[in-house]
Design a protein around this motif. Structure first.
Motif, PDB file in Angstrom:
ATOM      1  N   TYR A  70       0.791  -1.389   0.044  1.00 16.76           N
ATOM      2  CA  TYR A  70       0.023   0.036   0.085  1.00 16.76           C
ATOM      3  C   TYR A  70       0.829   1.404  -0.059  1.00 16.76           C
ATOM      4  CZ  TYR A  70      -2.926  -3.827   1.534  1.00 16.76           C
ATOM      5  OH  TYR A  70      -3.431  -4.837   1.425  1.00 16.76           O
ATOM      6  N   GLY A  71       2.128   1.113  -0.105  1.00 15.72           N
ATOM      7  CA  GLY A  71       3.057   2.304  -0.047  1.00 15.72           C
ATOM      8  C   GLY A  71       3.995   2.089   1.061  1.00 15.72           C
ATOM      9  N   LYS A  72       4.596   3.279   1.609  1.00 15.53           N
ATOM     10  CA  LYS A  72       5.752   3.369   2.588  1.00 15.53           C
ATOM     11  C   LYS A  72       4.822   3.374   3.973  1.00 15.53           C
ATOM     12  CE  LYS A  72      10.132   5.649   3.517  1.00 15.53           C
ATOM     13  NZ  LYS A  72      11.055   6.709   2.992  1.00 15.53           N
ATOM     14  N   ASP A  73       5.369   2.534   4.937  1.00 14.40           N
ATOM     15  CA  ASP A  73       4.815   2.666   6.185  1.00 14.40           C
ATOM     16  C   ASP A  73       5.933   3.033   7.082  1.00 14.40           C
ATOM     17  OD1 ASP A  73       4.116   2.029   8.611  1.00 14.40           O
ATOM     18  OD2 ASP A  73       2.912   0.425   8.071  1.00 14.40           O
ATOM     19  N   CYS A  74       5.833   4.176   8.033  1.00 16.81           N
ATOM     20  CA  CYS A  74       6.774   4.760   8.918  1.00 16.81           C
ATOM     21  C   CYS A  74       6.228   4.851   9.950  1.00 16.81           C
ATOM     22  CB  CYS A  74       7.155   6.072   8.416  1.00 16.81           C
ATOM     23  SG  CYS A  74       8.273   6.015   6.753  1.00 16.81           S
ATOM     24  N   THR A  75       4.743   4.262  10.252  1.00 20.59           N
ATOM     25  CA  THR A  75       3.986   4.313  11.779  1.00 20.59           C
ATOM     26  C   THR A  75       4.106   3.128  12.312  1.00 20.59           C
ATOM     27  OG1 THR A  75       2.005   4.044  10.602  1.00 20.59           O
ATOM     28  CG2 THR A  75       2.881   6.389  10.812  1.00 20.59           C
ATOM     29  N   ALA A  76       4.065   1.962  11.868  1.00 18.51           N
ATOM     30  CA  ALA A  76       3.726   0.700  12.417  1.00 18.51           C
ATOM     31  C   ALA A  76       4.745   0.728  13.644  1.00 18.51           C
ATOM     32  CB  ALA A  76       3.866  -0.679  11.425  1.00 18.51           C
ATOM     33  N   LYS A  77       6.190   0.970  13.434  1.00 20.45           N
ATOM     34  CA  LYS A  77       7.141   0.490  14.606  1.00 20.45           C
ATOM     35  C   LYS A  77       6.833   1.579  15.718  1.00 20.45           C
ATOM     36  CE  LYS A  77      11.934  -0.496  15.636  1.00 20.45           C
ATOM     37  NZ  LYS A  77      13.402  -0.776  14.930  1.00 20.45           N
ATOM     38  N   LYS A  78       6.514   2.814  15.262  1.00 20.47           N
ATOM     39  CA  LYS A  78       6.417   3.810  16.232  1.00 20.47           C
ATOM     40  C   LYS A  78       5.215   3.424  17.313  1.00 20.47           C
ATOM     41  CE  LYS A  78       8.300   7.523  13.523  1.00 20.47           C
ATOM     42  NZ  LYS A  78       7.725   8.995  12.821  1.00 20.47           N
ATOM     43  N   GLU A  79       4.133   2.983  16.667  1.00 21.10           N
ATOM     44  CA  GLU A  79       2.866   2.492  17.317  1.00 21.10           C
ATOM     45  C   GLU A  79       3.180   1.270  18.212  1.00 21.10           C
ATOM     46  OE1 GLU A  79       0.090   4.293  17.518  1.00 21.10           O
ATOM     47  OE2 GLU A  79       0.905   5.654  16.197  1.00 21.10           O
ATOM     48  N   ALA A  80       3.902   0.193  17.469  1.00 23.03           N
ATOM     49  CA  ALA A  80       4.409  -0.869  18.368  1.00 23.03           C
ATOM     50  C   ALA A  80       5.246  -0.320  19.661  1.00 23.03           C
ATOM     51  CB  ALA A  80       5.271  -1.709  17.679  1.00 23.03           C
ATOM     52  N   GLN A  81       6.041   0.809  19.670  1.00 24.20           N
ATOM     53  CA  GLN A  81       6.726   1.195  20.536  1.00 24.20           C
ATOM     54  C   GLN A  81       5.800   1.698  21.784  1.00 24.20           C
ATOM     55  OE1 GLN A  81       9.648   4.397  19.573  1.00 24.20           O
ATOM     56  NE2 GLN A  81      10.816   3.791  21.383  1.00 24.20           N
ATOM     57  N   ARG A  82       4.859   2.448  21.081  1.00 22.97           N
ATOM     58  CA  ARG A  82       3.852   3.019  22.129  1.00 22.97           C
ATOM     59  C   ARG A  82       2.671   2.005  22.780  1.00 22.97           C
ATOM     60  NH1 ARG A  82       2.916   7.297  17.452  1.00 22.97           N
ATOM     61  NH2 ARG A  82       4.405   8.808  17.906  1.00 22.97           N
ATOM     62  N   GLY A  83       2.886   0.798  21.948  1.00 24.29           N
ATOM     63  CA  GLY A  83       1.926  -0.108  22.578  1.00 24.29           C
ATOM     64  C   GLY A  83       0.501   0.059  21.936  1.00 24.29           C
ATOM     65  N   ASN A  84       0.382   0.714  21.007  1.00 22.27           N
ATOM     66  CA  ASN A  84      -0.906   0.998  20.435  1.00 22.27           C
ATOM     67  C   ASN A  84      -1.599  -0.077  19.411  1.00 22.27           C
ATOM     68  OD1 ASN A  84      -3.359   2.385  19.616  1.00 22.27           O
ATOM     69  ND2 ASN A  84      -2.058   4.274  19.052  1.00 22.27           N
ATOM     70  N   GLY A  85      -1.857  -1.110  20.233  1.00 23.50           N
ATOM     71  CA  GLY A  85      -2.459  -2.137  19.197  1.00 23.50           C
ATOM     72  C   GLY A  85      -3.776  -1.847  18.585  1.00 23.50           C
ATOM     73  N   TYR A  86      -4.674  -0.745  19.403  1.00 21.12           N
ATOM     74  CA  TYR A  86      -5.859  -0.162  18.749  1.00 21.12           C
ATOM     75  C   TYR A  86      -5.604   0.382  17.413  1.00 21.12           C
ATOM     76  CZ  TYR A  86      -9.788   2.568  17.560  1.00 21.12           C
ATOM     77  OH  TYR A  86     -10.767   3.382  17.033  1.00 21.12           O
ATOM     78  N   SER A  87      -4.476   1.229  17.166  1.00 19.68           N
ATOM     79  CA  SER A  87      -4.236   1.975  15.934  1.00 19.68           C
ATOM     80  C   SER A  87      -3.798   0.855  14.923  1.00 19.68           C
ATOM     81  CB  SER A  87      -3.221   3.085  16.129  1.00 19.68           C
ATOM     82  OG  SER A  87      -2.608   3.646  15.025  1.00 19.68           O
ATOM     83  N   LEU A  88      -2.955  -0.073  15.140  1.00 16.45           N
ATOM     84  CA  LEU A  88      -2.574  -1.072  14.318  1.00 16.45           C
ATOM     85  C   LEU A  88      -3.844  -1.792  13.905  1.00 16.45           C
ATOM     86  CD1 LEU A  88       0.876  -1.586  15.724  1.00 16.45           C
ATOM     87  CD2 LEU A  88       0.536  -0.395  13.572  1.00 16.45           C
ATOM     88  N   TRP A  89      -4.382  -2.364  14.746  1.00 19.61           N
ATOM     89  CA  TRP A  89      -5.561  -3.223  14.401  1.00 19.61           C
ATOM     90  C   TRP A  89      -6.686  -2.773  13.680  1.00 19.61           C
ATOM     91  CZ3 TRP A  89      -5.894  -8.066  13.549  1.00 19.61           C
ATOM     92  CH2 TRP A  89      -6.845  -8.928  13.483  1.00 19.61           C
TER      93      TRP A  89
END
Length: 137
Positions: A70-89
């Motif tokens: 879908y293109g470049k993803d530069c947020t997944a690792k940041k959200e993992a570090q924050r523990g934001n499962g909601y945002s990723l799911w």
């Protein structure tokens, strides 16, 4: 002295490449063969859940930005570090059935529709970030 510094820098790059390659090999091992993942009591014998948990432990090894279908993803690792499962799911979209199977196996255990503890949601976020990375590789 300059040659010595060049040698040190070259060895550092080689070491980083070796570590990264080893981590991707570990990720692929669990992704492609969940039965090899260590057993996690909370997964109650579900091999896909065990594999997801093992993958979640590899989240620091994924790049900060990586290419996806879908293109470049530069947020997944940041959200993992924050523990934001909601945002990723909530935006979960995988190309491979395998990725979706692993994520679904872990959802009840480590997310529970948002009712899981912060520690469990962190595991869920870390695992999803790794799945996003592996989904396109």
């Amino acid at each position: 002295m300059i040659n010595f510094l060049k040698a040190i820098i070259g060895m550092s790059f080689a070491a980083v490449f070796t570590v990264s390659h080893a981590d991707v090999a570990t990720m692929n091992k669990y992704y492609n063969n969940p039965s090899l993942a260590p057993k996690v009591k909370r997964c109650q014998g579900d091999q896909d859940c065990n594999a997801f948990y093992a993958l979640s432990k590899q989240w620091k090894s994924i790049p900060s930005c990586f290419k996806t279908a879908y293109g470049k993803d530069c947020t997944a690792k940041k959200e993992a570090q924050r523990g934001n499962g909601y945002s990723l799911w909530k935006g979960a979209s995988f190309n491979k059935t395998r990725s979706l199977e692993l994520a679904n196996a872990a959802e009840d255990v480590f997310y529970g529709g948002g009712s899981a503890s912060k520690a469990d949601e962190r595991i869920f976020a870390e695992g999803l970030a790794v799945l996003y990375y592996l989904d396109y590789k």
